[in-house]
Design a protein around this motif. Sequence first.
Motif, PDB file in Angstrom:
ATOM      1  N   GLY A 127       2.425  18.717  -0.849  1.00 45.32           N
ATOM      2  CA  GLY A 127       2.082  17.734  -1.829  1.00 45.32           C
ATOM      3  C   GLY A 127       0.730  17.287  -1.837  1.00 45.32           C
ATOM      4  N   GLY A 128      -0.236  17.644  -0.834  1.00 51.06           N
ATOM      5  CA  GLY A 128      -1.361  16.996  -0.640  1.00 51.06           C
ATOM      6  C   GLY A 128      -1.309  15.553  -0.302  1.00 51.06           C
ATOM      7  N   TRP A 129      -2.269  14.743  -0.879  1.00 54.22           N
ATOM      8  CA  TRP A 129      -2.359  13.445  -0.637  1.00 54.22           C
ATOM      9  C   TRP A 129      -1.403  12.512  -1.195  1.00 54.22           C
ATOM     10  CZ3 TRP A 129      -2.577   9.475  -4.452  1.00 54.22           C
ATOM     11  CH2 TRP A 129      -2.885   9.829  -5.642  1.00 54.22           C
ATOM     12  N   GLU A 130      -0.625  13.028  -2.222  1.00 50.95           N
ATOM     13  CA  GLU A 130       0.600  12.434  -2.796  1.00 50.95           C
ATOM     14  C   GLU A 130       1.825  12.686  -1.934  1.00 50.95           C
ATOM     15  OE1 GLU A 130       1.035  13.821  -6.844  1.00 50.95           O
ATOM     16  OE2 GLU A 130      -0.262  12.277  -7.798  1.00 50.95           O
ATOM     17  N   GLY A 131       2.052  13.926  -1.380  1.00 54.06           N
ATOM     18  CA  GLY A 131       2.875  14.107  -0.461  1.00 54.06           C
ATOM     19  C   GLY A 131       2.877  13.422   0.858  1.00 54.06           C
ATOM     20  N   PHE A 132       1.589  13.122   1.241  1.00 56.75           N
ATOM     21  CA  PHE A 132       1.430  12.117   2.412  1.00 56.75           C
ATOM     22  C   PHE A 132       1.991  10.797   2.031  1.00 56.75           C
ATOM     23  CE2 PHE A 132      -1.456   9.308   4.773  1.00 56.75           C
ATOM     24  CZ  PHE A 132      -0.988   9.477   6.044  1.00 56.75           C
ATOM     25  N   LEU A 133       1.525  10.222   1.122  1.00 59.37           N
ATOM     26  CA  LEU A 133       1.941   8.992   0.751  1.00 59.37           C
ATOM     27  C   LEU A 133       3.652   9.226   0.621  1.00 59.37           C
ATOM     28  CD1 LEU A 133      -0.573   7.670  -1.932  1.00 59.37           C
ATOM     29  CD2 LEU A 133      -0.233   6.826   0.311  1.00 59.37           C
ATOM     30  N   GLU A 134       3.971  10.113   0.004  1.00 61.94           N
ATOM     31  CA  GLU A 134       5.599   9.996   0.038  1.00 61.94           C
ATOM     32  C   GLU A 134       6.169  10.190   1.198  1.00 61.94           C
ATOM     33  OE1 GLU A 134       8.773  12.659  -2.179  1.00 61.94           O
ATOM     34  OE2 GLU A 134       6.899  13.857  -1.901  1.00 61.94           O
ATOM     35  N   ALA A 135       5.582  11.090   2.291  1.00 66.28           N
ATOM     36  CA  ALA A 135       5.994  10.979   3.592  1.00 66.28           C
ATOM     37  C   ALA A 135       5.773   9.556   4.383  1.00 66.28           C
ATOM     38  CB  ALA A 135       5.274  11.886   4.401  1.00 66.28           C
ATOM     39  N   VAL A 136       4.954   8.975   3.944  1.00 65.04           N
ATOM     40  CA  VAL A 136       4.769   7.283   4.643  1.00 65.04           C
ATOM     41  C   VAL A 136       5.765   6.456   4.096  1.00 65.04           C
ATOM     42  CG1 VAL A 136       3.091   5.343   4.660  1.00 65.04           C
ATOM     43  CG2 VAL A 136       2.136   7.773   5.253  1.00 65.04           C
ATOM     44  N   ALA A 137       5.963   6.718   2.744  1.00 68.38           N
ATOM     45  CA  ALA A 137       6.985   5.791   2.091  1.00 68.38           C
ATOM     46  C   ALA A 137       8.277   6.081   2.807  1.00 68.38           C
ATOM     47  CB  ALA A 137       6.907   6.012   0.693  1.00 68.38           C
ATOM     48  N   HIS A 138       8.848   7.358   2.744  1.00 65.86           N
ATOM     49  CA  HIS A 138      10.245   7.643   3.427  1.00 65.86           C
ATOM     50  C   HIS A 138      10.398   7.286   4.976  1.00 65.86           C
ATOM     51  CE1 HIS A 138      12.206  10.143  -0.248  1.00 65.86           C
ATOM     52  NE2 HIS A 138      10.807   9.981  -0.461  1.00 65.86           N
ATOM     53  N   GLY A 139       9.457   7.821   5.509  1.00 63.36           N
ATOM     54  CA  GLY A 139       9.522   7.461   7.105  1.00 63.36           C
ATOM     55  C   GLY A 139       9.277   6.057   7.263  1.00 63.36           C
ATOM     56  N   GLY A 140       8.354   5.441   6.450  1.00 65.83           N
ATOM     57  CA  GLY A 140       8.045   4.063   6.975  1.00 65.83           C
ATOM     58  C   GLY A 140       9.232   3.383   6.614  1.00 65.83           C
ATOM     59  N   LEU A 141       9.974   3.402   5.476  1.00 67.05           N
ATOM     60  CA  LEU A 141      11.376   2.798   5.037  1.00 67.05           C
ATOM     61  C   LEU A 141      12.281   2.922   6.147  1.00 67.05           C
ATOM     62  CD1 LEU A 141      12.689   1.030   2.871  1.00 67.05           C
ATOM     63  CD2 LEU A 141      13.890   3.252   2.052  1.00 67.05           C
TER      64      LEU A 141
END
Length: 268
Positions: A92-106
Motif C-alpha cells: 500500500g505504499g505510504w497509505e499502507g504505512f498509515l493503515e498499519a500505524v492506525a491498526h497497530g497503534g489502536l
Amino acid sequence: MMESLATIPQPTLLALAAVIIIGLPHGALDGAIAIYLGYSKRVVLLLRFVLLYVVAAALVVAAWMAAPAVCLLIFLVISMLHFGLGDARPGGGWEGFLEAVAHGGLVVAGISLIHRDEVDVIFGYLVGGSTQMVWQGLEILAVIIAIALAFCVIKGVTDRRWRAGFAELLLLAVLFVFTPPLVGFAVYFCLVHTVRHVRTVLSGLAAGMSGRMVFTQAALFTIASWLAGAVAFWLLASPGSAESALLRVVFIGLAALTVPHMILVDGL
C-alpha cells in the motif's frame, strides 16, 4: 505452582491462558518458514537458524533486565508495527504505512491509554519501577496514531476499498473500550492477529511443505516455549507475587520471541 495460579484474578488468568495456548503457537510456525526458506537443506544451516533465534531471544531478555523501561517502550513500538503490518493490506505504499500505524497503534497505544490506570499496574510489574518514560513515549506515539486513524476514517468513508479495514477498526475500538485491557488484547491477539498470520503462512507454505511437517515442527517449538515459560514462572512465582510473575513471563517472553519473529516474518 497451581496454588500460585489460584491467587490470580480469573479474567487475568483466562486472558493470559488464551495468549499462551492460542496466540503463542502462531510464532511456532517460524520453524516451518525457515525450512521453506531453505535452512533445512543442510543440518548446519538449520542448527545455525535455531541458535541465532535462541540467542536473539536471550539478548532481548538480558537487555530487558538491564533497562526494562527502555525495552518495554521499544517492545510496544515494534509490536505496534508488527500488528499493523499484519492487518494492513500489502503493497500500500505510504497509505499502507498509515493503515498499519492506525491498526497497530489502536491495539498497543489505544488499549494502554483507554485503560491507563489498569495498564500502568501491568507496566509497573514489567519494569519493576517508574513507568513515566513509557507513558511519555506512548503519548508522543498517540499523536502520530491519531493522524493515521483520522486518515483511515476519511478513506473508509470515501473509498469502499477501505471500508472493511475501517469496520475492523471500529469493532476493535468498541471491544477495547468495553473490556478489561488484557481481555481486549487477548481477543485481538488470538482471534485476529493469530488467525490472520496462520492463514497467511499456511497458504504460503502449502506448495512447498506437507501439513504434517508444518504441524510437527510447530508443536515442537510450542512445547519448548511452554516449558521455558513454566520454568521461568516456577522460579519467579510466590503466593504474593504470582500475578506479577505470570505477567512478566508472558510479556517479556513475547518480547523475546517477537524480535526474531519480526526479523523472519516482516524481514525475510
